[in-house]
Structure formats: structure tokens, C-alpha cells
Design an enzyme around this catalytic site. Structure first.
Site, PDB file in Angstrom:
ATOM      1  CE1 TYR A  19      -3.559   2.639   0.491  1.00 33.28           C
ATOM      2  CE2 TYR A  19      -2.262   3.334   2.391  1.00 33.28           C
ATOM      3  CZ  TYR A  19      -3.281   3.566   1.477  1.00 33.28           C
ATOM      4  OH  TYR A  19      -4.012   4.718   1.550  1.00 33.28           O
ATOM      5  CD  GLU A  41      -7.622   7.354   5.142  1.00 32.44           C
ATOM      6  OE1 GLU A  41      -7.622   7.349   6.383  1.00 32.44           O
ATOM      7  OE2 GLU A  41      -6.633   7.034   4.467  1.00 32.44           O
ATOM      8  CD1 TRP A  49      -3.445   1.861   6.008  1.00 33.13           C
ATOM      9  CD2 TRP A  49      -5.517   2.698   6.160  1.00 33.13           C
ATOM     10  NE1 TRP A  49      -3.929   2.062   4.728  1.00 33.13           N
ATOM     11  CE2 TRP A  49      -5.191   2.569   4.794  1.00 33.13           C
ATOM     12  CE3 TRP A  49      -6.769   3.200   6.509  1.00 33.13           C
ATOM     13  CZ2 TRP A  49      -6.070   2.928   3.773  1.00 33.13           C
ATOM     14  CZ3 TRP A  49      -7.652   3.557   5.490  1.00 33.13           C
ATOM     15  CH2 TRP A  49      -7.297   3.422   4.147  1.00 33.13           C
TER      16      TRP A  49
END
Length: 198
Positions: A19, A41, A49
Site C-alpha cells: 500500500y 478513511e 489502518w
């Protein structure tokens, strides 16, 4: 061959490294991809995350590949169905906000031509390039994220506080916040001039 220098948060887990290396900070101009990042988000609030990335495939399946018009047409029955889906974060507020936000994006598309054109107008169409040397130097919010957050809230978007929106801007490449020593600093926005944050 030695490993390149990366931002500290990327760690060593393959999913996080990929990522960091391939997506984070790369300018995104596809409305479905922007909708996905805005959703993820917002979903991250209170979670890591890593947790969200591990559920990303589930999110794509649950929300029709983040096709904005399709999700905007989701009903209360769809929300109830998604509340039983273990492949996403089963939080009613976050699920309802995703459906709501899809509807608001449809409205933005009608007004601005695309969600892309709208969000990029807040950085004058070019990424803001950070000059931080350590993770701890990165801001949590900026004037641009505060302005975009305020306007999104005015339009009826949810889960779009200025900190969440700054994370969205970083993810979508409106901001390049790779630390200066990272091999991805300034690397992800070919074709974009970029502007210094200083």
C-alpha cells in the site's frame, strides 16, 4: 539488493508495504477510487489502518466496487444486510454514512462534472509536497483539509472531519507526505508539477 528507505509507518507487513509503495500519495482521479478512499478513511476512525486494509476486499464486494450511483441507491434493507457482513466494519453509522456520501457525491458530480474535479480544486489541481523528515513532523490537519472538510459537511457528507479528510488527501495523493528520505517522496506524481507545503 537492500530494501529501499520507506516511511516508518509502512513497517514490514506485505500488505502495508505494498500500500505504501504502490498507492499512498499517488494522485487519484477516478471517482470510484476516491469514494473508496473516503469510505475507508472514515471507517478507520477508532481502528488501525491495517485492520481496514485487511477488510478492503470485503468493502469492495459489499459496496458494489464503490460504484457511486449504485451505492447511492442502497436502501435501508441494504444497510441491514451490510450490518450482518463480517467482511466490513459493522458499524451502523459508518455504513449509513457511506450510502449517504455516495448520494452527496452524485450531487457534486452534477455540479462539478466529477468528484475528482471538486476535491482537486482544494489544492489547485496539483499535489502539495511535504518536506517532513520524520513521521512525528507530519501534520494531522492543514488549512486545505479544514476547508475541504467544512465544505463536505456543508454538502451533507458524514465522517469527514478535518483529520479524516487530511488522511484522505494523503491517501489520494492530493498531498505527498512521504518523508524526504523515503524512496517514494516526489515519486508518485509524474505529470503533476507538485507544490511545496512550505
Amino acid at each position: 539488493m537492500p530494501e529501499p528507505t520507506r516511511c516508518e509507518w509502512a513497517g514490514t507487513e506485505p500488505l502495508m508495504v505494498a500500500y505504501h509503495d504502490e498507492e499512498w500519495g499517488v494522485p487519484t482521479h477516478d471517482d470510484a477510487a476516491l469514494f473508496e478512499l473516503l469510505t475507508l478513511e472514515g471507517a478507520q476512525a477508532g481502528l488501525s489502518w491495517r485492520t481496514i486494509l485487511n477488510k478492503r476486499t470485503g468493502y469492495r464486494a459489499a459496496f458494489a466496487g464503490f460504484d457511486v450511483a449504485t451505492v447511492a441507491a442502497f436502501t435501508a434493507d441494504d444497510v441491514e444486510r451490510l450490518l450482518g457482513d463480517p467482511s466490513i466494519v459493522r458499524n451502523r453509522g459508518k455504513i449509513e454514512s457511506t450510502v449517504n456520501n455516495a448520494g452527496r457525491i452524485v450531487e457534486v458530480q452534477a455540479e462539478h462534472g466529477s468528484f475528482d474535479a471538486y476535491v482537486w480544486s482544494f489544492v489547485d489541481g496539483a499535489p502539495i509536497v511535504g518536506d517532513c523528515h520524520e513521521l512525528g513532523e507530519l501534520p494531522a490537519v492543514t488549512e486545505a483539509s479544514i476547508a475541504l472538510s467544512k465544505d463536505l459537511k456543508r454538502r451533507g457528507f458524514r465522517f469527514v472531519g478535518p483529520t479524516t479528510i487530511y488522511a484522505f488527501m494523503q491517501a489520494a495523493g492530493l498531498v505527498d507526505d512521504h518523508v524526504v528520505a523515503c524512496f517514494r517522496h516526489r515519486a508518485g506524481h509524474a505529470g503533476h508539477a507538485g507544490r511545496s507545503s512550505g
